[in-house]
Design a protein around this motif. Structure first.
Motif, PDB file in Angstrom:
ATOM      1  N   ASN A   1     -11.305  -1.219  -9.970  1.00 50.91           N
ATOM      2  CA  ASN A   1     -10.823  -1.412  -8.610  1.00 50.91           C
ATOM      3  C   ASN A   1     -11.564  -0.448  -7.682  1.00 50.91           C
ATOM      4  O   ASN A   1     -12.291   0.433  -8.142  1.00 50.91           O
ATOM      5  N   GLU A   2     -11.373  -0.621  -6.388  1.00 52.17           N
ATOM      6  CA  GLU A   2     -12.085   0.194  -5.407  1.00 52.17           C
ATOM      7  C   GLU A   2     -11.170   1.161  -4.673  1.00 52.17           C
ATOM      8  O   GLU A   2     -11.526   1.695  -3.621  1.00 52.17           O
ATOM      9  N   LEU A   3     -10.006   1.417  -5.216  1.00 52.45           N
ATOM     10  CA  LEU A   3      -9.028   2.272  -4.545  1.00 52.45           C
ATOM     11  C   LEU A   3      -9.093   3.708  -5.064  1.00 52.45           C
ATOM     12  O   LEU A   3      -9.489   3.946  -6.211  1.00 52.45           O
ATOM     13  N   ASN A   4      -8.709   4.645  -4.226  1.00 50.47           N
ATOM     14  CA  ASN A   4      -8.516   6.026  -4.656  1.00 50.47           C
ATOM     15  C   ASN A   4      -7.043   6.188  -5.010  1.00 50.47           C
ATOM     16  O   ASN A   4      -6.180   6.242  -4.129  1.00 50.47           O
ATOM     17  N   LEU A   5      -6.750   6.246  -6.292  1.00 50.29           N
ATOM     18  CA  LEU A   5      -5.368   6.171  -6.763  1.00 50.29           C
ATOM     19  C   LEU A   5      -4.814   7.535  -7.119  1.00 50.29           C
ATOM     20  O   LEU A   5      -5.531   8.413  -7.607  1.00 50.29           O
ATOM     21  N   ARG A   6      -3.528   7.701  -6.888  1.00 51.48           N
ATOM     22  CA  ARG A   6      -2.852   8.920  -7.331  1.00 51.48           C
ATOM     23  C   ARG A   6      -2.661   8.862  -8.844  1.00 51.48           C
ATOM     24  O   ARG A   6      -2.724   7.787  -9.455  1.00 51.48           O
ATOM     25  N   ALA A   7      -2.418  10.004  -9.447  1.00 46.58           N
ATOM     26  CA  ALA A   7      -2.246  10.079 -10.901  1.00 46.58           C
ATOM     27  C   ALA A   7      -1.075   9.212 -11.344  1.00 46.58           C
ATOM     28  O   ALA A   7      -0.012   9.207 -10.716  1.00 46.58           O
ATOM     29  N   GLY A   8      -1.294   8.484 -12.434  1.00 49.43           N
ATOM     30  CA  GLY A   8      -0.222   7.680 -13.003  1.00 49.43           C
ATOM     31  C   GLY A   8      -0.156   6.262 -12.497  1.00 49.43           C
ATOM     32  O   GLY A   8       0.605   5.441 -13.020  1.00 49.43           O
ATOM     33  N   VAL A   9      -0.951   5.925 -11.473  1.00 46.90           N
ATOM     34  CA  VAL A   9      -0.951   4.571 -10.923  1.00 46.90           C
ATOM     35  C   VAL A   9      -2.165   3.816 -11.469  1.00 46.90           C
ATOM     36  O   VAL A   9      -3.271   4.355 -11.521  1.00 46.90           O
ATOM     37  N   LYS A  10      -1.949   2.550 -11.875  1.00 49.01           N
ATOM     38  CA  LYS A  10      -3.043   1.738 -12.400  1.00 49.01           C
ATOM     39  C   LYS A  10      -3.107   0.407 -11.674  1.00 49.01           C
ATOM     40  O   LYS A  10      -2.088  -0.270 -11.501  1.00 49.01           O
ATOM     41  N   VAL A  11      -4.320   0.049 -11.242  1.00 44.68           N
ATOM     42  CA  VAL A  11      -4.568  -1.199 -10.539  1.00 44.68           C
ATOM     43  C   VAL A  11      -5.704  -1.916 -11.243  1.00 44.68           C
ATOM     44  O   VAL A  11      -6.763  -1.339 -11.491  1.00 44.68           O
ATOM     45  N   GLY A  12      -5.496  -3.181 -11.568  1.00 46.08           N
ATOM     46  CA  GLY A  12      -6.541  -3.948 -12.240  1.00 46.08           C
ATOM     47  C   GLY A  12      -6.058  -5.341 -12.583  1.00 46.08           C
ATOM     48  O   GLY A  12      -5.052  -5.805 -12.050  1.00 46.08           O
ATOM     49  N   ASP A  13      -6.782  -6.004 -13.461  1.00 45.47           N
ATOM     50  CA  ASP A  13      -6.380  -7.342 -13.887  1.00 45.47           C
ATOM     51  C   ASP A  13      -4.983  -7.312 -14.481  1.00 45.47           C
ATOM     52  O   ASP A  13      -4.589  -6.330 -15.137  1.00 45.47           O
ATOM     53  N   LEU A  14      -4.244  -8.389 -14.290  1.00 48.25           N
ATOM     54  CA  LEU A  14      -2.912  -8.461 -14.891  1.00 48.25           C
ATOM     55  C   LEU A  14      -2.998  -8.266 -16.397  1.00 48.25           C
ATOM     56  O   LEU A  14      -2.189  -7.536 -16.989  1.00 48.25           O
TER      57      LEU A  14
ATOM     58  N   MET B   1       0.830  -1.204   0.000  1.00 51.40           N
ATOM     59  CA  MET B   1       0.000   0.000   0.000  1.00 51.40           C
ATOM     60  C   MET B   1       0.865   1.255   0.000  1.00 51.40           C
ATOM     61  O   MET B   1       0.500   2.279  -0.588  1.00 51.40           O
ATOM     62  N   ARG B   2       2.015   1.191   0.638  1.00 48.90           N
ATOM     63  CA  ARG B   2       2.957   2.325   0.588  1.00 48.90           C
ATOM     64  C   ARG B   2       3.468   2.538  -0.834  1.00 48.90           C
ATOM     65  O   ARG B   2       3.657   3.675  -1.280  1.00 48.90           O
ATOM     66  N   MET B   3       3.668   1.436  -1.553  1.00 45.28           N
ATOM     67  CA  MET B   3       4.098   1.544  -2.948  1.00 45.28           C
ATOM     68  C   MET B   3       3.009   2.177  -3.809  1.00 45.28           C
ATOM     69  O   MET B   3       3.278   3.031  -4.656  1.00 45.28           O
ATOM     70  N   ILE B   4       1.757   1.749  -3.581  1.00 42.66           N
ATOM     71  CA  ILE B   4       0.634   2.300  -4.342  1.00 42.66           C
ATOM     72  C   ILE B   4       0.502   3.805  -4.087  1.00 42.66           C
ATOM     73  O   ILE B   4       0.131   4.569  -4.984  1.00 42.66           O
ATOM     74  N   GLU B   5       0.847   4.222  -2.875  1.00 42.08           N
ATOM     75  CA  GLU B   5       0.765   5.647  -2.527  1.00 42.08           C
ATOM     76  C   GLU B   5       1.949   6.456  -3.058  1.00 42.08           C
ATOM     77  O   GLU B   5       1.984   7.677  -2.896  1.00 42.08           O
ATOM     78  N   GLY B   6       2.917   5.783  -3.673  1.00 44.76           N
ATOM     79  CA  GLY B   6       3.998   6.502  -4.337  1.00 44.76           C
ATOM     80  C   GLY B   6       5.356   6.439  -3.686  1.00 44.76           C
ATOM     81  O   GLY B   6       6.324   7.037  -4.198  1.00 44.76           O
ATOM     82  N   GLU B   7       5.478   5.738  -2.566  1.00 49.69           N
ATOM     83  CA  GLU B   7       6.764   5.670  -1.885  1.00 49.69           C
ATOM     84  C   GLU B   7       7.766   4.856  -2.710  1.00 49.69           C
ATOM     85  O   GLU B   7       7.421   3.835  -3.311  1.00 49.69           O
TER      86      GLU B   7
END
Length: 285
Positions: A155-168, A78-84
């Motif tokens: 997906n159900e996440l609130n994502l920062r710009a440039g991040v994508k979450v979904g099916d492989l 989750m830290r990675m998804i947030e941009g760390e």
């Protein structure tokens, strides 16, 4: 124009390379582990686990004697998804594969790094084609197009710009080499649609009048698409629509429950090549 002879020459090098591994499995795996550890040592997770100085298999086994459960990795991811940066892998990761069905009832988010795209997922896909061409010298799959069926970035996440979450598969289609788009359908816009009630007719329309030589996807999903195409064309076999279709590259779930249904809509000459690819990586074929 048939580009298969050119592809065969190009992919043949990879087949020869994989054959050279025979009898050298341990050396190949230790070399790969060493390469991975050289990157892992640069991460915050490795520092916390005392892995910063680990360089050999025995040292690695001592430092991590048991498999690390996903529940322990989740907060780091989750830290990675947030941009760390430099969390589980050097640099910033912008793509994550969403995988469901975990024991804790929550979706898993698997980091898909640039290196993972290049060295695992896309290389694995290339290996499938390489070995298929080696197995079947009469193949002409590059005389037409591939029909690649994928998922979406739902997906159900609130994502920062440039991040994508979904099916492989959505991540792979979105990041595919533009050259590959010359040999595949549907367009990214159609391939990544989320609403299946909109996507299915769009897929059927995209496939109309195309010279499809090979299809790739999950057996259950593709069965629905093929049946819809057959119904629309008023034929009994998918080969009446695509006479040059020769192979189905499939994965994700077992083909066994679907073999009989596929036998009713395909020619006995239809070939099947199973892939063991997952959100975590491309494992085998």
């Amino acid at each position: 124009m048939d580009f298969t002879p050119f592809a065969r020459a190009l992919f043949g090098r990879r087949v020869n390379a994989s054959r050279s591994w025979t009898g050298h499995t341990r050396e190949v795996q230790l070399s790969e582990l060493e390469r991975l550890l050289s990157s892992l040592r640069k991460t915050k997770w490795a520092a916390g686990k005392g892995l910063s100085e680990v360089r050999t298999y025995d040292e690695y086994r001592t430092a991590l004697p048991a498999t690390v459960p996903y529940s322990e990795l989740r907060p780091w991811i989750m830290r990675m998804i947030e941009g760390e940066k430099d969390v589980l892998w050097p640099g910033t990761t912008r793509n994550f594969a969403q995988s469901s069905g975990t024991s804790d009832g929550k979706s898993k988010y698997i980091p898909v790094t640039r290196e993972s795209f290049a060295r695992s997922h896309y290389k694995g896909g290339a290996d499938v084609v390489a070995h298929y061409l080696s197995l079947y010298p009469d193949s002409r799959i590059f005389s037409g197009k591939s029909f690649i069926l994928g998922g979406s970035f739902a997906n159900e996440l609130n994502l920062r710009a440039g991040v994508k979450v979904g099916d492989l598969s959505a991540n792979l289609i979105d990041n595919i080499n533009p050259v590959a788009n010359l040999f595949r359908i549907p367009s990214k816009q159609v391939a990544l649609l989320e609403d299946w009630s909109v996507k299915l007719p769009a897929l059927v329309k995209a496939a109309a009048g195309k010279n499809i030589t090979n299809i790739s996807g999950v057996p259950s999903w593709f069965l629905t698409v093929l049946k819809q195409i057959i119904a629309q064309e008023g034929v009994s076999s998918i080969h009446d629509v695509w006479p040059n279709l020769e192979v189905f590259f499939h994965g994700g779930i077992s083909m066994a429950p679907y073999h009989e249904q596929y036998s009713h809509i395909t020619s006995p000459k239809m070939r099947y090549l199973e892939c063991y690819n997952a959100s975590e990586g491309f494992f085998a074929l």
